[in-house]
Write an enzyme that holds these catalytic residues in place. Structure first.
Site, PDB file in Angstrom:
ATOM      1  N   GLU A 122      15.257   8.688 -36.259  1.00  0.00           N
ATOM      2  CA  GLU A 122      15.593   7.344 -36.736  1.00  0.00           C
ATOM      3  C   GLU A 122      14.635   6.332 -36.115  1.00  0.00           C
ATOM      4  OE1 GLU A 122      16.750   4.907 -39.058  1.00  0.00           O
ATOM      5  OE2 GLU A 122      18.290   6.470 -39.061  1.00  0.00           O
ATOM      6  N   THR A 123      14.107   5.449 -36.947  1.00  0.00           N
ATOM      7  CA  THR A 123      13.087   4.492 -36.511  1.00  0.00           C
ATOM      8  C   THR A 123      13.439   3.107 -37.020  1.00  0.00           C
ATOM      9  OG1 THR A 123      10.699   4.065 -36.505  1.00  0.00           O
ATOM     10  CG2 THR A 123      11.646   4.834 -38.558  1.00  0.00           C
ATOM     11  N   ASP A 159       3.252  13.492 -29.890  1.00  0.00           N
ATOM     12  CA  ASP A 159       2.358  12.345 -30.000  1.00  0.00           C
ATOM     13  C   ASP A 159       1.977  11.850 -28.605  1.00  0.00           C
ATOM     14  OD1 ASP A 159       1.184  10.110 -31.624  1.00  0.00           O
ATOM     15  OD2 ASP A 159       2.636   8.931 -30.467  1.00  0.00           O
ATOM     16  N   GLU A 186      -0.795  16.580 -28.674  1.00  0.00           N
ATOM     17  CA  GLU A 186      -1.927  15.698 -28.919  1.00  0.00           C
ATOM     18  C   GLU A 186      -2.381  15.309 -27.518  1.00  0.00           C
ATOM     19  OE1 GLU A 186      -3.095  11.714 -31.469  1.00  0.00           O
ATOM     20  OE2 GLU A 186      -1.215  11.709 -30.349  1.00  0.00           O
TER      21      GLU A 186
END
Length: 537
Positions: free
Chosen positions: A21-22, A162, A209
């Site tokens: 959820e963002t 990320d 990453e």
């Protein structure tokens, strides 16, 4: 329908952009949407925007049904997860009393966030107004609990982290304003090793990453981690546009031995030429620089890398198509694990926008109408959208107007890799022909001597016990004469792929056993790759 398509095309896993959820709209940034979802509000809830059923439990139920559908098709599901920062607004204007609290900061700022001595939220490594403090056991436990939930309850098979280097920093080990020491990366950080332990326990993949604004740590993560290999991206992009960075190119095609031999081996190097944040593959060969100041629905957007190592191929449609195939051939023949962006198999374009993070439009989505056509960038964006794709590729010289030779070629290469264990080994071989291992032997075009720095043409023989491949790579502007390897062991070499424009009517490949038998000298066209295969007697 997506899962059967991916399976049929040859993909084995799908990595989703963030599904946590963002915040749908960026607070304080009028008109911006958080289309990519890199501002997490909840680490345990699927994004309701992606669900048809927005009732109680609807998003969770639909997510698990989606995962089951992918699994039924033999496709693994990985999530791109953002644990380096949250959707907090930061301290606006540097004032500790003005904070847009939307997540963890509303009740436990000191437990979760890295702060200066003046209690200002730090965003040095993330550039997103805040940075999580992984000296804190509470913050570390939040990540582990979230990962465990998504793999055990929601059924996912792995995670891509990320800016994962933030998870390997220990702010408590340095003074709050000692920026040099705060940038230190801890390879054996308890969170990184804890995640690796969880991955082993649950039989999932965890992929870093391995860089952020404070440092570049590719090859330095602990055992159990895979890593996006940015060195591979850069070296292949440069060599494929004629830079002659021969040594770096050989190193990454050979699996980046110096960085991964002591860190889990070949399957920990995730090779890619493009990713979601940057040019897609068709734009990499079509634009000399980013083209982000576009009108809707392709722009405008801010940011984006200014150093793309791209080349517009001199504006030549035919050469652009050829160079697309070069990237596919090199990627699928390289040691390591290949990763591509959705739509690259069909020639999708973003009209040169290399950072459409805030653009939630149909123009940014994969357009499957590009598959059954020889002019993929000539299809409509959508029937009622008054915009069009830039036609940078023109019309392929296809066997029919309903065939996309790039798509056929990409699928062939993925199938080739799937069917031949020699192309997906877990360990390196020696530098000799023969034996029980798989060796990558890099030579000059004539087969004698090693390639030298600055050479733009080279030959690589992939020698396995029962078969061999030879890729003749010519990234020079003139044709180059190559020597086909000898016939030791009764090998008969047949052409199976040729990226040159002349072979477009054949979709640039020939099923095994049907291609032309080659021996002696072979002329390889400028900017092209020829692949031959031999089954040993």
């Amino acid at each position: 329908m997506l899962a059967p398509y991916l399976k049929a095309a040859g993909f084995t896993a799908v990595e989703l952009l963030p599904v946590h959820e963002t915040n749908a709209s960026e607070s304080g940034r009028e008109g911006k949407t958080n289309a990519w979802g890199y501002m997490t509000l909840s680490f345990f809830a699927p994004n309701r925007q992606y669900s048809a059923d927005k009732g109680w439990g609807g998003p969770t139920r639909e997510f698990t049904e989606m995962v089951d559908a992918f699994h039924a098709a033999g496709i693994e599901v990985y999530l791109d997860v953002v644990y380096n920062h949250t959707a907090e607004g930061g301290n606006w204007g540097g004032d500790v009393n003005t904070v847009g609290f939307t997540s963890l900061g509303g009740f436990a700022t000191a437990e979760y966030y890295q702060m200066t001595t003046d209690k200002i939220l730090v965003d040095g490594a993330t550039g997103t107004s805040n940075q999580i403090n992984y000296s804190s056991p509470v913050a570390r436990q939040l990540v582990l609990d979230s990962l465990r939930y998504w793999c055990t309850t929601m059924g996912v098979d792995g995670f891509r982290f990320d800016l994962a280097t933030v998870l390997g920093r220990m702010p408590a080990e340095a003074a709050a304003d000692d920026w040099g020491s705060l940038k230190r990366f801890f390879n054996e950080h308890p969170l990184l090793t804890g995640i690796a332990d969880l991955a082993s326990e649950q039989d999932i993949e965890v992929i870093a990453e391995a860089w952020d604004l404070w440092g570049y740590e590719v090859g330095n993560f602990p055992r159990g981690w895979g890593e996006w290999n940015g060195r591979y991206r850069d070296a292949v992009r440069r060599f494929a546009k004629g830079d002659g960075n021969t040594g770096a190119f050989i190193d990454v095609v050979n699996g980046d031995y110096h960085h991964f031999d002591d860190n889990g081996g070949l399957r920990k190097s995730v090779n890619f030429v493009v990713a979601h944040d940057g040019f897609n593959l068709a734009d990499l060969v079509s634009y000399p620089a980013k083209n982000n100041a576009l009108p809707a629905p392709f722009g405008p957007s801010d940011g984006g890398n200014d150093d793309n190592m791209s080349w517009d191929s001199g504006g030549d449609h035919v050469l652009r198509r050829q160079r697309l195939r070069n990237f596919w051939a090199i990627l699928m023949l390289s040691r390591g694990v290949p990763m591509v962006v959705a739509g690259d198999e069909m020639g999708h374009t973003q009209n040169g926008n290399n950072n459409p993070w805030a653009i939630d439009t149909v123009a940014m989505r994969t357009n499957y109408a590009m598959v059954p056509t020889s002019a993929p960038q000539g299809v409509p964006v959508e029937a009622d959208v008054e915009a069009s794709y830039h036609d940078n590729l023109g019309t392929f010289d296809a066997p029919s107007e309903n065939v996309n030779p790039l798509f056929r070629f990409a699928c062939f290469l993925m199938g080739l890799r799937h069917d031949h264990p020699a192309l997906r080994q877990a360990s390196w071989g020696d530098d000799q022909v023969g034996g029980d291992d798989v060796s990558y032997l890099f030579r000059a075009p004539a087969g004698a001597g090693s390639p030298q720095e600055g050479d733009r043409a080279l030959r690589v023989v992939i020698d396995a016990p029962d078969e061999a491949f030879c890729a003749m790579i010519n990234m020079a502007g003139d044709a180059v004469v190559f020597e086909v390897p000898g016939d030791e062991g009764g090998a008969q070499w047949r052409r199976i792929a040729d990226t040159a424009a002349w072979a477009e009517p054949e979709c640039n490949y020939w099923p095994e056993g049907t291609g032309q038998v080659l021996d002696g000298e072979v002329v390889v066209a400028p900017w092209s790759v020829v692949v031959v295969h031999a089954a040993k007697a």
